[in-house]
Design a protein around this motif. Structure first.
Motif, short mmCIF file in Angstrom:
data_model
loop_
_atom_site.label_atom_id
_atom_site.label_comp_id
_atom_site.label_asym_id
_atom_site.label_seq_id
_atom_site.Cartn_x
_atom_site.Cartn_y
_atom_site.Cartn_z
N MET A 178 1.18 -1.44 -0.15
CA MET A 178 0.04 0.20 0.06
C MET A 178 0.55 1.15 0.03
O MET A 178 0.62 1.89 -0.68
CB MET A 178 -0.74 -0.20 1.22
N ARG A 195 1.60 1.91 -3.35
CA ARG A 195 0.47 2.69 -4.53
C ARG A 195 0.12 4.04 -4.29
O ARG A 195 0.21 4.03 -4.79
CB ARG A 195 -0.31 1.42 -3.82
N ASP A 196 0.07 4.37 -2.68
CA ASP A 196 0.25 5.88 -2.01
C ASP A 196 1.77 6.23 -2.83
O ASP A 196 0.31 7.84 -3.53
CB ASP A 196 0.70 6.17 -0.44
N GLN A 197 2.54 5.63 -3.81
CA GLN A 197 3.37 6.64 -4.04
C GLN A 197 3.01 7.07 -5.16
O GLN A 197 3.11 8.30 -5.95
CB GLN A 197 4.36 6.73 -3.82
N ALA A 243 -0.04 9.49 -5.62
CA ALA A 243 0.70 10.88 -5.41
C ALA A 243 1.10 11.45 -7.10
O ALA A 243 0.64 12.50 -6.46
CB ALA A 243 1.28 11.27 -4.19
#
Length: 241
Positions: free
Chosen positions: A228, A231-233, A236
């Motif tokens: 995750m 995924r967050d990178q 962003a």
């Protein structure tokens, strides 16, 4: 159902591995490996058209092996055919990223659960080797950003492929080969700060230790959180774009 060397290689290729372009390759193999690496590393961007004549000239090949390679990349899901444009590098939207990462996180978490009860000392050593290589790549300051990310990516592949091998689940390995998106993995690693990369390798170590201790639930939770963060990178980056 045990994993084989072929299964593990399938997962490694999904993470961006596979044969790098080199002399002696057949025309289609050279075209495939070259174009694939250009897509994974961002030389060919999402939505960019693949012009066979130009690629053939760059690789000193005829258009026939390039056309065959493009068909193979379409089968991999990295290339799509658009009306009036021909073959282009596929584009992923926010929901595509969310879906891909959620599927991958669930599958790799399950692999960790299985590995916690099936891993052998050799499996743990293979994971350890990948973790060590990741740390060494992080400390390289003599390389440009692309070369350093390639080294980090290779080490990352070794860690994850070793965990899949330790799961001893052949079908799971093949499912992961479709769920892991190599360009997204490479982009996340390239965009991570040094601190984020160090955190990523810390997760590798924590996951390895929980597998070694036979703690399936905790190993699965750590893997899910690890994925995750990648995924967050990506999300962003999409927001900035």
């Amino acid at each position: 159902m045990a994993t084989s060397a072929e299964d593990t290689n399938t997962v490694a290729v999904a993470y961006g591995g596979g044969p790098m372009p080199e002399r002696g390759m057949s025309g289609p193999a050279l075209a495939y490996s070259s174009i694939r690496s250009w897509i994974v590393e961002g030389k060919l961007r999402p939505g960019e058209r693949l012009i066979e004549q130009r690629i053939a000239a760059e690789l000193n090949l005829s258009r026939t092996p390039v056309r065959e390679a493009v068909r193979m990349l379409a089968a991999d899901g990295l290339v799509v055919t658009e009306r009036n444009r021909g073959a282009v590098v596929r584009t992923l939207g926010r929901q595509d990223v969310l879906d891909l990462y959620e599927l991958r996180a669930r599958l790799e978490s399950y692999a960790c659960e299985l590995a916690a009860s099936r891993a052998t000392p050799d499996d743990l050593e293979a994971i350890d080797a990948g973790i060590r290589d990741f740390g060494k790549a992080l400390r390289r300051r003599d390389l440009d950003r692309l070369e350093r990310t390639r080294l980090i990516g290779e080490a990352n592949r070794h860690v994850h492929a070793a965990i899949i091998t330790a799961s001893r689940h052949s079908r799971l390995a093949h499912l992961l080969s479709s769920a892991v998106d190599a360009p997204l993995v490479f982009e996340a690693l390239r965009e991570f700060s040094n601190r984020q990369l160090e955190r990523s390798n810390l997760f590798h170590q924590l996951i390895r230790d929980t597998i070694a201790k036979g703690e399936p639930v905790r190993a699965a939770q750590l893997m899910h959180e690890h994925i995750m963060l990648g995924r967050d990178q990506i999300l962003a980056d999409l927001n900035r774009g």
